[in-house]
Design a protein around this motif. Structure first.
Motif, PDB file in Angstrom:
ATOM      1  N   ASN A 105      -7.421 -12.685   2.053  1.00 31.93           N
ATOM      2  CA  ASN A 105      -6.454 -11.622   2.084  1.00 31.93           C
ATOM      3  C   ASN A 105      -5.706 -11.620   3.441  1.00 31.93           C
ATOM      4  O   ASN A 105      -6.448 -11.730   4.501  1.00 31.93           O
ATOM      5  CB  ASN A 105      -7.237 -10.133   1.946  1.00 31.93           C
ATOM      6  CG  ASN A 105      -7.571 -10.020   0.380  1.00 31.93           C
ATOM      7  OD1 ASN A 105      -6.903  -9.944  -0.233  1.00 31.93           O
ATOM      8  ND2 ASN A 105      -9.030  -9.746   0.221  1.00 31.93           N
ATOM      9  N   PHE A 106      -4.550 -11.174   3.534  1.00 30.83           N
ATOM     10  CA  PHE A 106      -3.831 -11.070   4.786  1.00 30.83           C
ATOM     11  C   PHE A 106      -2.622 -10.349   4.721  1.00 30.83           C
ATOM     12  O   PHE A 106      -2.163 -10.095   3.419  1.00 30.83           O
ATOM     13  CB  PHE A 106      -3.622 -12.573   5.468  1.00 30.83           C
ATOM     14  CG  PHE A 106      -2.740 -13.337   4.611  1.00 30.83           C
ATOM     15  CD1 PHE A 106      -1.268 -13.397   4.951  1.00 30.83           C
ATOM     16  CD2 PHE A 106      -3.265 -14.279   3.774  1.00 30.83           C
ATOM     17  CE1 PHE A 106      -0.447 -14.048   3.974  1.00 30.83           C
ATOM     18  CE2 PHE A 106      -2.384 -15.061   2.923  1.00 30.83           C
ATOM     19  CZ  PHE A 106      -0.984 -14.963   3.177  1.00 30.83           C
ATOM     20  N   ASN A 107      -2.123  -9.808   5.708  1.00 29.84           N
ATOM     21  CA  ASN A 107      -0.810  -8.911   5.618  1.00 29.84           C
ATOM     22  C   ASN A 107       0.287  -9.888   5.947  1.00 29.84           C
ATOM     23  O   ASN A 107       0.430 -10.820   6.803  1.00 29.84           O
ATOM     24  CB  ASN A 107      -1.033  -7.776   6.762  1.00 29.84           C
ATOM     25  CG  ASN A 107      -2.154  -6.807   6.369  1.00 29.84           C
ATOM     26  OD1 ASN A 107      -2.249  -6.599   4.915  1.00 29.84           O
ATOM     27  ND2 ASN A 107      -2.548  -6.183   7.104  1.00 29.84           N
ATOM     28  N   TYR A 108       1.387  -9.409   5.396  1.00 33.11           N
ATOM     29  CA  TYR A 108       2.621 -10.257   5.295  1.00 33.11           C
ATOM     30  C   TYR A 108       3.803  -9.169   5.805  1.00 33.11           C
ATOM     31  O   TYR A 108       4.073  -8.102   4.835  1.00 33.11           O
ATOM     32  CB  TYR A 108       2.908 -11.090   4.614  1.00 33.11           C
ATOM     33  CG  TYR A 108       4.389 -11.677   4.653  1.00 33.11           C
ATOM     34  CD1 TYR A 108       4.610 -12.627   5.532  1.00 33.11           C
ATOM     35  CD2 TYR A 108       5.178 -11.426   3.710  1.00 33.11           C
ATOM     36  CE1 TYR A 108       5.764 -13.206   5.602  1.00 33.11           C
ATOM     37  CE2 TYR A 108       6.731 -11.772   3.746  1.00 33.11           C
ATOM     38  CZ  TYR A 108       6.926 -12.870   4.807  1.00 33.11           C
ATOM     39  OH  TYR A 108       8.072 -13.399   4.868  1.00 33.11           O
ATOM     40  N   LYS A 157       2.258  -3.541  -7.099  1.00 33.91           N
ATOM     41  CA  LYS A 157       2.236  -4.883  -7.308  1.00 33.91           C
ATOM     42  C   LYS A 157       3.425  -5.292  -7.281  1.00 33.91           C
ATOM     43  O   LYS A 157       4.415  -5.188  -8.116  1.00 33.91           O
ATOM     44  CB  LYS A 157       1.454  -5.189  -8.427  1.00 33.91           C
ATOM     45  CG  LYS A 157      -0.111  -5.295  -8.307  1.00 33.91           C
ATOM     46  CD  LYS A 157      -0.461  -6.249  -9.302  1.00 33.91           C
ATOM     47  CE  LYS A 157      -2.055  -6.185  -9.101  1.00 33.91           C
ATOM     48  NZ  LYS A 157      -2.790  -7.033  -9.929  1.00 33.91           N
ATOM     49  N   ALA A 158       3.994  -5.936  -6.057  1.00 30.73           N
ATOM     50  CA  ALA A 158       5.270  -6.470  -5.755  1.00 30.73           C
ATOM     51  C   ALA A 158       5.501  -7.910  -6.260  1.00 30.73           C
ATOM     52  O   ALA A 158       6.410  -7.961  -7.078  1.00 30.73           O
ATOM     53  CB  ALA A 158       5.641  -6.496  -4.300  1.00 30.73           C
ATOM     54  N   TYR A 161       3.165  -6.188   3.356  1.00 28.76           N
ATOM     55  CA  TYR A 161       2.462  -6.311   2.225  1.00 28.76           C
ATOM     56  C   TYR A 161       1.227  -7.019   2.234  1.00 28.76           C
ATOM     57  O   TYR A 161       0.889  -7.516   3.293  1.00 28.76           O
ATOM     58  CB  TYR A 161       3.259  -7.288   1.159  1.00 28.76           C
ATOM     59  CG  TYR A 161       4.600  -6.500   0.820  1.00 28.76           C
ATOM     60  CD1 TYR A 161       4.761  -5.949  -0.567  1.00 28.76           C
ATOM     61  CD2 TYR A 161       5.792  -6.801   1.332  1.00 28.76           C
ATOM     62  CE1 TYR A 161       6.032  -5.424  -0.715  1.00 28.76           C
ATOM     63  CE2 TYR A 161       6.975  -6.135   1.173  1.00 28.76           C
ATOM     64  CZ  TYR A 161       7.073  -5.521   0.225  1.00 28.76           C
ATOM     65  OH  TYR A 161       8.267  -4.889  -0.402  1.00 28.76           O
ATOM     66  N   ARG A 162       0.307  -6.557   1.463  1.00 23.05           N
ATOM     67  CA  ARG A 162      -1.242  -7.171   1.343  1.00 23.05           C
ATOM     68  C   ARG A 162      -0.883  -8.384   0.483  1.00 23.05           C
ATOM     69  O   ARG A 162      -0.483  -8.414  -0.620  1.00 23.05           O
ATOM     70  CB  ARG A 162      -2.198  -6.112   0.903  1.00 23.05           C
ATOM     71  CG  ARG A 162      -3.623  -6.460   1.399  1.00 23.05           C
ATOM     72  CD  ARG A 162      -4.441  -5.601   1.093  1.00 23.05           C
ATOM     73  NE  ARG A 162      -4.231  -4.191   1.896  1.00 23.05           N
ATOM     74  CZ  ARG A 162      -4.281  -2.934   1.127  1.00 23.05           C
ATOM     75  NH1 ARG A 162      -4.516  -2.960  -0.080  1.00 23.05           N
ATOM     76  NH2 ARG A 162      -3.700  -1.937   1.734  1.00 23.05           N
ATOM     77  N   VAL A 163      -1.350  -9.439   0.866  1.00 20.85           N
ATOM     78  CA  VAL A 163      -1.364 -10.937   0.220  1.00 20.85           C
ATOM     79  C   VAL A 163      -2.669 -11.407  -0.093  1.00 20.85           C
ATOM     80  O   VAL A 163      -3.674 -11.110   0.781  1.00 20.85           O
ATOM     81  CB  VAL A 163      -0.713 -11.955   1.009  1.00 20.85           C
ATOM     82  CG1 VAL A 163      -0.469 -13.220   0.130  1.00 20.85           C
ATOM     83  CG2 VAL A 163       0.639 -11.543   1.586  1.00 20.85           C
ATOM     84  N   ALA A 164      -3.082 -11.467  -1.509  1.00 19.56           N
ATOM     85  CA  ALA A 164      -4.327 -12.107  -1.785  1.00 19.56           C
ATOM     86  C   ALA A 164      -4.020 -13.468  -2.592  1.00 19.56           C
ATOM     87  O   ALA A 164      -3.423 -13.528  -3.426  1.00 19.56           O
ATOM     88  CB  ALA A 164      -5.037 -11.067  -2.795  1.00 19.56           C
ATOM     89  N   PRO A 215       0.740  -1.158   0.183  1.00 16.10           N
ATOM     90  CA  PRO A 215       0.080   0.071  -0.042  1.00 16.10           C
ATOM     91  C   PRO A 215       0.862   1.305  -0.086  1.00 16.10           C
ATOM     92  O   PRO A 215       1.897   1.271   0.736  1.00 16.10           O
ATOM     93  CB  PRO A 215      -0.849  -0.109   1.406  1.00 16.10           C
ATOM     94  CG  PRO A 215      -0.623  -1.438   1.751  1.00 16.10           C
ATOM     95  CD  PRO A 215       0.613  -2.150   1.260  1.00 16.10           C
ATOM     96  N   ARG A 216       0.602   2.227  -0.816  1.00 17.78           N
ATOM     97  CA  ARG A 216       1.149   3.535  -0.932  1.00 17.78           C
ATOM     98  C   ARG A 216       0.010   4.722  -0.490  1.00 17.78           C
ATOM     99  O   ARG A 216      -1.181   4.710  -1.199  1.00 17.78           O
ATOM    100  CB  ARG A 216       2.135   3.681  -2.228  1.00 17.78           C
ATOM    101  CG  ARG A 216       2.922   2.698  -2.374  1.00 17.78           C
ATOM    102  CD  ARG A 216       3.942   3.029  -3.697  1.00 17.78           C
ATOM    103  NE  ARG A 216       3.073   2.968  -4.815  1.00 17.78           N
ATOM    104  CZ  ARG A 216       3.531   2.811  -6.050  1.00 17.78           C
ATOM    105  NH1 ARG A 216       4.700   2.839  -5.968  1.00 17.78           N
ATOM    106  NH2 ARG A 216       2.711   2.553  -7.177  1.00 17.78           N
ATOM    107  N   TRP A 217       0.368   5.523   0.280  1.00 18.97           N
ATOM    108  CA  TRP A 217      -0.764   6.657   0.462  1.00 18.97           C
ATOM    109  C   TRP A 217      -0.753   7.754  -0.448  1.00 18.97           C
ATOM    110  O   TRP A 217      -1.585   8.471  -0.764  1.00 18.97           O
ATOM    111  CB  TRP A 217      -0.351   7.342   1.896  1.00 18.97           C
ATOM    112  CG  TRP A 217       0.893   8.110   1.742  1.00 18.97           C
ATOM    113  CD1 TRP A 217       2.179   7.449   2.171  1.00 18.97           C
ATOM    114  CD2 TRP A 217       1.136   9.383   1.713  1.00 18.97           C
ATOM    115  NE1 TRP A 217       3.227   8.401   2.236  1.00 18.97           N
ATOM    116  CE2 TRP A 217       2.460   9.504   1.630  1.00 18.97           C
ATOM    117  CE3 TRP A 217       0.509  10.313   1.128  1.00 18.97           C
ATOM    118  CZ2 TRP A 217       3.255  10.817   1.494  1.00 18.97           C
ATOM    119  CZ3 TRP A 217       0.952  11.576   0.873  1.00 18.97           C
ATOM    120  CH2 TRP A 217       2.245  11.876   1.071  1.00 18.97           C
TER     121      TRP A 217
END
Length: 192
Positions: free
Chosen positions: A186-189, A90-91, A151-154, A82-84
Motif C-alpha cells: 500500500n502507498f499513497n498517490y 473505489k476509483a 488515492y490509496r493504492v494497493a 478515502p472519504r470521512w
C-alpha cells in the motif's frame, strides 16, 4: 509389556523425519513473491503502474512448467479515495495477467501478457525476468482520477489458480507449492 523397536526401524524413522523436516523447510524458503517497488506514473494517455517483483519458483512449480503446463501470474491494483463521511470510494480496479508456458517441442519458454504481447526465451530465468519486471501498463485513462486528490493504492501479484485447467486446480488446492503470492503493498498517490 512392549518390545523395543528394532534398530533398523529407529534409523528409518529418523531418516524419514529428517527428510520431511528439510523438505518442509525448503518449501517455505521461496514460496512467496516480494513486491520490491511500485509507483504510478501519469501520462497523456492515462495512469500507468510500474512494479518490480522478486521471487523464484519453487521446485514443484518449476517441474510443472517444464512439463508444458501454463502458469498465470496476475497483478491486481486498486485505487481508493478515502472519504470521512462514508466508505472509501473505489476509483480504479485493474488486473494484468502474464502467462508462462514451456513448449516441449521447441524447448523454449513463452511469455504472454494479457494475450497480446508474446515473447520466447531460451531459459526459464530469462522468461521469469520479464514477469519480475513487466512493462508499465495502463491501469486507467486520464479522466478516471480527480486531479489533486490523494488515492490509496494497493498492489499485489499472485499465481492465478482459477485460470488453470480443472485437474490442476484440484491439485493446487491440496498442495502448498501452489500458494504463491505477495502481500498487498500500500502507498499513497496524489493524482496529477
Amino acid at each position: 509389556m512392549t518390545r523395543p523397536l528394532p534398530q533398523f526401524i529407529k534409523y528409518w524413522l529418523l531418516a524419514l523425519m529428517l527428510v520431511l523436516s528439510f523438505s518442509h523447510a525448503s518449501s517455505f524458503a521461496s514460496d512467496g513473491v516480494e513486491l520490491s517497488q511500485a509507483h504510478i506514473e501519469a501520462g497523456d494517455d492515462g495512469y500507468r503502474l510500474s512494479a518490480t517483483y522478486s521471487f523464484d519458483l519453487n521446485r514443484g512449480l518449476e517441474d510443472v512448467v517444464n512439463r508444458g503446463v501454463a502458469l498465470y501470474f496476475t497483478t491486481d491494483v486498486e485505487l481508493t479515495r478515502p472519504r470521512w463521511y462514508w466508505f472509501d470510494e473505489k476509483a480504479i480496479t485493474a488486473t494484468q495477467t502474464i502467462r508462462l508456458q514451456y513448449n516441449v517441442i521447441t524447448r523454449r519458454y513463452n511469455v504472454g501478457i494479457n494475450g497480446s504481447l508474446q515473447q520466447n526465451f531460451n531459459t526459464l530465468d530469462d522468461a521469469l525476468s520479464l514477469i519480475r519486471r513487466p512493462s508499465r501498463w495502463l491501469i486507467a485513462d486520464k479522466s478516471a482520477l480527480t486531479t489533486g486528490e490523494v488515492y490509496r493504492v494497493a498492489v499485489r501479484m499472485r499465481l492465478d489458480l482459477g485460470l488453470l485447467s480443472k485437474p490442476f486446480q484440484v491439485n493446487a488446492l491440496n498442495n502448498s507449492d501452489w500458494n504463491f503470492s505477495s502481500d498487498w503493498k500500500n502507498f499513497n498517490y496524489k493524482a496529477e
